[in-house]
Structures are given as C-alpha cells and as structure tokens.
Design a protein around this motif. Structure first.
Motif, PDB file in Angstrom:
ATOM      1  N   TRP A   8       0.711  -1.214  -0.070  1.00  0.00           N
ATOM      2  CA  TRP A   8       0.144  -0.099   0.049  1.00  0.00           C
ATOM      3  C   TRP A   8       0.965   1.164   0.113  1.00  0.00           C
ATOM      4  CZ3 TRP A   8      -4.182  -1.493   4.054  1.00  0.00           C
ATOM      5  CH2 TRP A   8      -5.415  -2.337   3.315  1.00  0.00           C
ATOM      6  N   GLY A   9       1.986   1.067  -0.809  1.00  0.00           N
ATOM      7  CA  GLY A   9       2.827   2.409  -0.939  1.00  0.00           C
ATOM      8  C   GLY A   9       3.632   2.833   0.254  1.00  0.00           C
ATOM      9  N   ARG A  10       4.463   4.041   0.272  1.00  0.00           N
ATOM     10  CA  ARG A  10       5.512   4.170   1.048  1.00  0.00           C
ATOM     11  C   ARG A  10       4.813   5.177   2.264  1.00  0.00           C
ATOM     12  NH1 ARG A  10       9.616   0.695   1.697  1.00  0.00           N
ATOM     13  NH2 ARG A  10       9.900  -0.339  -0.612  1.00  0.00           N
ATOM     14  N   ASP A  11       3.651   5.732   1.821  1.00  0.00           N
ATOM     15  CA  ASP A  11       2.975   6.711   3.052  1.00  0.00           C
ATOM     16  C   ASP A  11       2.541   5.898   4.278  1.00  0.00           C
ATOM     17  OD1 ASP A  11       2.082   9.018   4.198  1.00  0.00           O
ATOM     18  OD2 ASP A  11       0.231   8.938   2.901  1.00  0.00           O
ATOM     19  N   PRO A  12       3.224   6.534   5.364  1.00  0.00           N
ATOM     20  CA  PRO A  12       2.647   5.624   6.400  1.00  0.00           C
ATOM     21  C   PRO A  12       1.407   5.871   6.940  1.00  0.00           C
ATOM     22  CG  PRO A  12       4.374   7.325   6.969  1.00  0.00           C
ATOM     23  CD  PRO A  12       4.172   7.166   5.454  1.00  0.00           C
ATOM     24  N   TRP A  13       0.729   7.029   6.739  1.00  0.00           N
ATOM     25  CA  TRP A  13      -0.534   7.448   7.209  1.00  0.00           C
ATOM     26  C   TRP A  13      -1.467   7.063   5.992  1.00  0.00           C
ATOM     27  CZ3 TRP A  13      -1.754   8.234  11.765  1.00  0.00           C
ATOM     28  CH2 TRP A  13      -1.096   8.909  12.428  1.00  0.00           C
ATOM     29  N   GLY A  14      -1.269   6.760   4.854  1.00  0.00           N
ATOM     30  CA  GLY A  14      -1.749   6.103   3.748  1.00  0.00           C
ATOM     31  C   GLY A  14      -2.156   4.850   4.354  1.00  0.00           C
ATOM     32  N   LYS A  15      -1.179   3.983   4.831  1.00  0.00           N
ATOM     33  CA  LYS A  15      -1.181   2.562   5.106  1.00  0.00           C
ATOM     34  C   LYS A  15      -2.379   2.518   6.329  1.00  0.00           C
ATOM     35  CE  LYS A  15       3.526   1.491   4.334  1.00  0.00           C
ATOM     36  NZ  LYS A  15       3.471   0.088   3.537  1.00  0.00           N
ATOM     37  N   VAL A  16      -2.360   3.404   7.118  1.00  0.00           N
ATOM     38  CA  VAL A  16      -3.086   3.377   8.274  1.00  0.00           C
ATOM     39  C   VAL A  16      -4.503   3.821   7.945  1.00  0.00           C
ATOM     40  CG1 VAL A  16      -3.828   4.622  10.356  1.00  0.00           C
ATOM     41  CG2 VAL A  16      -1.340   3.999  10.127  1.00  0.00           C
ATOM     42  N   ASP A  17      -4.557   4.684   6.853  1.00  0.00           N
ATOM     43  CA  ASP A  17      -6.099   5.027   6.506  1.00  0.00           C
ATOM     44  C   ASP A  17      -6.726   4.174   5.957  1.00  0.00           C
ATOM     45  OD1 ASP A  17      -5.991   7.351   7.468  1.00  0.00           O
ATOM     46  OD2 ASP A  17      -5.190   8.440   5.940  1.00  0.00           O
ATOM     47  N   ARG A  18      -5.993   3.364   5.040  1.00  0.00           N
ATOM     48  CA  ARG A  18      -6.446   2.073   4.168  1.00  0.00           C
ATOM     49  C   ARG A  18      -6.843   0.950   4.910  1.00  0.00           C
ATOM     50  NH1 ARG A  18      -3.737   1.206  -1.747  1.00  0.00           N
ATOM     51  NH2 ARG A  18      -5.296  -0.420  -1.736  1.00  0.00           N
ATOM     52  N   SER A  19      -6.139   0.888   6.249  1.00  0.00           N
ATOM     53  CA  SER A  19      -6.389  -0.214   7.024  1.00  0.00           C
ATOM     54  C   SER A  19      -7.694   0.017   7.835  1.00  0.00           C
ATOM     55  CB  SER A  19      -5.219  -0.411   8.110  1.00  0.00           C
ATOM     56  OG  SER A  19      -4.158  -0.593   7.316  1.00  0.00           O
ATOM     57  N   VAL A  20      -7.751   1.332   8.215  1.00  0.00           N
ATOM     58  CA  VAL A  20      -9.077   1.873   8.925  1.00  0.00           C
ATOM     59  C   VAL A  20     -10.166   1.530   7.904  1.00  0.00           C
ATOM     60  CG1 VAL A  20     -10.467   3.662   9.795  1.00  0.00           C
ATOM     61  CG2 VAL A  20      -7.721   3.354  10.437  1.00  0.00           C
ATOM     62  N   GLU A  21     -10.052   1.885   6.521  1.00  0.00           N
ATOM     63  CA  GLU A  21     -11.025   1.807   5.603  1.00  0.00           C
ATOM     64  C   GLU A  21     -11.509   0.207   5.540  1.00  0.00           C
ATOM     65  OE1 GLU A  21      -9.715   3.471   2.108  1.00  0.00           O
ATOM     66  OE2 GLU A  21      -9.763   5.410   3.012  1.00  0.00           O
ATOM     67  N   LEU A  22     -10.580  -0.517   5.571  1.00  0.00           N
ATOM     68  CA  LEU A  22     -10.783  -1.971   5.313  1.00  0.00           C
ATOM     69  C   LEU A  22     -11.349  -2.517   6.570  1.00  0.00           C
ATOM     70  CD1 LEU A  22     -10.163  -4.619   3.685  1.00  0.00           C
ATOM     71  CD2 LEU A  22      -8.261  -4.857   5.054  1.00  0.00           C
ATOM     72  N   ALA A  23     -10.992  -2.093   7.888  1.00  0.00           N
ATOM     73  CA  ALA A  23     -11.934  -2.462   9.090  1.00  0.00           C
ATOM     74  C   ALA A  23     -13.165  -2.101   9.028  1.00  0.00           C
ATOM     75  CB  ALA A  23     -10.995  -2.062  10.259  1.00  0.00           C
ATOM     76  N   LEU A  24     -13.398  -0.821   8.515  1.00  0.00           N
ATOM     77  CA  LEU A  24     -14.963  -0.444   8.366  1.00  0.00           C
ATOM     78  C   LEU A  24     -15.620  -1.288   7.422  1.00  0.00           C
ATOM     79  CD1 LEU A  24     -14.200   3.567   8.378  1.00  0.00           C
ATOM     80  CD2 LEU A  24     -15.490   2.226  10.104  1.00  0.00           C
ATOM     81  N   GLU A  25     -15.148  -1.722   6.404  1.00  0.00           N
ATOM     82  CA  GLU A  25     -15.750  -2.396   5.512  1.00  0.00           C
ATOM     83  C   GLU A  25     -16.021  -4.019   5.866  1.00  0.00           C
ATOM     84  OE1 GLU A  25     -13.738  -1.940   1.897  1.00  0.00           O
ATOM     85  OE2 GLU A  25     -14.029   0.250   1.686  1.00  0.00           O
ATOM     86  N   VAL A  26     -15.136  -4.592   6.633  1.00  0.00           N
ATOM     87  CA  VAL A  26     -15.344  -5.761   7.132  1.00  0.00           C
ATOM     88  C   VAL A  26     -15.895  -5.905   8.424  1.00  0.00           C
ATOM     89  CG1 VAL A  26     -13.732  -6.684   5.360  1.00  0.00           C
ATOM     90  CG2 VAL A  26     -13.072  -6.068   7.957  1.00  0.00           C
ATOM     91  N   GLY A  27     -16.355  -5.034   9.017  1.00  0.00           N
ATOM     92  CA  GLY A  27     -17.075  -5.060  10.441  1.00  0.00           C
ATOM     93  C   GLY A  27     -16.000  -5.236  11.485  1.00  0.00           C
ATOM     94  N   ALA A  28     -14.832  -4.647  11.540  1.00  0.00           N
ATOM     95  CA  ALA A  28     -13.857  -5.172  12.541  1.00  0.00           C
ATOM     96  C   ALA A  28     -13.757  -3.916  13.182  1.00  0.00           C
ATOM     97  CB  ALA A  28     -12.251  -5.620  11.965  1.00  0.00           C
TER      98      ALA A  28
END
Length: 272
Positions: free
Chosen positions: A84-104
């Motif tokens: 998910w790229g080199r931007d650390p906040w980008g990684k965190v934001d995509r992880s949060v989005e994934l968690a929201l989408e799967v109900g975690a």
C-alpha cells in the motif's frame, strides 16, 4: 440464556487467529483453519497476499466459514513497507477503511520507525484524530529495542517501543514482544488498565529474535496475563499470533489447537 453480541457461547471472551499464524499460507487458509479448529474470529494481517487487501474477498471468506474479522493489522511492519505504498498514514487510513468495510472494531499498528521522523512527530495526535472520526480503535502495539553486535541495543521506534508512557487511548500487548524486550508483561498489563484493548497471545524465551512461540513454551506469564484480563473485565479480543512457518500442516493444526485451548483454559473469569 442470551449471549452478548460478538461473544462465543463457549467462552466469555473471543479468541481469534491471526492470519500470520498460518504463514506462508494465505488468508483463505487462515479462515479455513480458524473454522476447523473452533476459533471465534480472524485478525487479518495485511501483506502481499491480495486477499488480505480486498474487503469483498474477506467478507466472502467470513460468510463462507462463519468466522468474523475481529481486527485488521496495518502493514506497518518492516517486511510490509512496500504494501500500500510508502506513505505511513496512507497505510493506516487504508487499514481503517478495510476495518470499516469488514466490520472489524480494531486496527493494530506499530509505532513509527526512527527514520520516519515526520510521521512520528504527529503520530499520537493522528491516531487520536482517526479514532475520533471513524470510531475504530487504533491499538498501538508494544515493540522492543533491536539488538546489534555484542548485544548493543538500537532504539528503532519513535517515540518509543514501549507504549505505556505514551498518550494512546488503546494499546495492543504482544507477549512475544515483551519477551524480546525483557519487559514485565504482567506489570505492563496492569499499568495499562482499560487502555489495553487487544492482546496478541504468543510466547518467547527472551531471545533477540521475535519468536512467537506457542503459549506455555517460553518464559512469559501467558496464563497469568489471561487470568488477569478475565478477572478485570477485559473488553477487547485475544488473538493467537504464533509462528508455524517451520512445521507441516498437521503440526500447525496441533500448535494452533493447543494455543486456543491454552487461551480458553485461562480466560475463564473467577467464580463469584
């Protein structure tokens, strides 16, 4: 008797399986293994396996096996720096989005590396802002100093590898990391109190290597930590995160079944 939402009928605390525990197998194998052995859920370690990055695929696996996603581990490890790229906040934001989408409800993330100074400067505030805006718990994990030649320690994380003195509202304690760091695991749990939101159940012998042994096979007070959580009304999840990469499929199942049995044995709250 009714069962609280998200809790197993077999125990008052959910015990999940980290998808990293079946490495080098992928997410599909992790869901199948969790269902076969009787785990209550999955922690998805986001890495190069495409299924760990796709909400739709994870929802399909969850529905097929009847196994919920309890948490998402952001790709903030040294070995996942390119995911998910080199931007650390980008990684965190995509992880949060994934968690929201799967109900975690929880995203696990590591503190910044010492070379990520800009990220580190705003890390605590950035974590707090994302928790406020999304309702997802961002549980920062305890790490350890790296040991170089002649046992020289290198501080690899900012602001520190130990989250106890940091202003995080939610923390993950990893019992393999406490072994590598030489931390007092039970003392860490007690000092964190309600800030402890998530537990990675593993063991270690105190080696400079992050061993992730089956609980009970190292030096960490794994049973005492679980009993402490049960006695104090822990509201998070326990996730088994052990290394099975050096064993075959049959031994992997035995190791993961043993880890689950260990967790359930020690998670029973004391009798009234």
């Amino acid at each position: 008797m009714s069962v609280p939402a998200g809790r197993s009928r077999r125990a008052p605390y959910r015990v999940g399986l980290s998808s990293s525990s079946v490495y080098p197998e992928g997410a599909a194998s992790a869901f199948a293994t969790a269902a076969r052995l009787g785990y209550d859920g999955i922690e998805v370690m986001v890495w190069t396996d495409p299924l760990t990055q796709e909400a739709g695929a994870l929802r399909s696996l969850s529905a097929h096996h009847g196994i919920p996603v309890l948490s998402v581990h952001a790709p903030t490890l040294l070995v996942t720096q390119g995911v998910w790229g080199r931007d650390p906040w980008g990684k965190v934001d995509r992880s949060v989005e994934l968690a929201l989408e799967v109900g975690a409800p929880t995203v696990v993330l590591h503190p910044p590396f010492r070379w990520q100074r800009g990220y580190a400067r705003g890390f605590a505030d950035g974590v707090a802002l994302r928790e406020h805006d999304t309702g997802i718990r961002l549980a920062v994990e305890n790490m350890y100093p790296w040991r170089g030649p002649r046992a020289r320690e290198v501080e690899a994380y900012l602001p520190h590898w130990d989250p106890v003195e940091q202003p995080y509202d939610h923390v993950t304690v990893d019992l393999s990391h406490t072994a590598t760091a030489g931390s007092d695991a039970l003392g860490m749990v007690e000092r964190l109190g309600p800030r402890l939101a998530h537990l990675h159940l593993a063991d270690g012998s105190g080696s400079a290597l992050d061993e992730h042994l089956v609980p009970g096979r190292g030096t960490q007070p794994c049973g005492a930590v679980l009993e402490r959580l049960a006695a104090t009304g822990f509201t998070g999840d326990v996730v088994v995160e052990v290394s099975t990469r050096a064993v075959g499929a049959a031994q992997r199942d035995l190791d993961l079944a043993e880890s689950l049995a260990f967790a359930r044995l020690h998670l029973h709250p004391p009798a009234a």
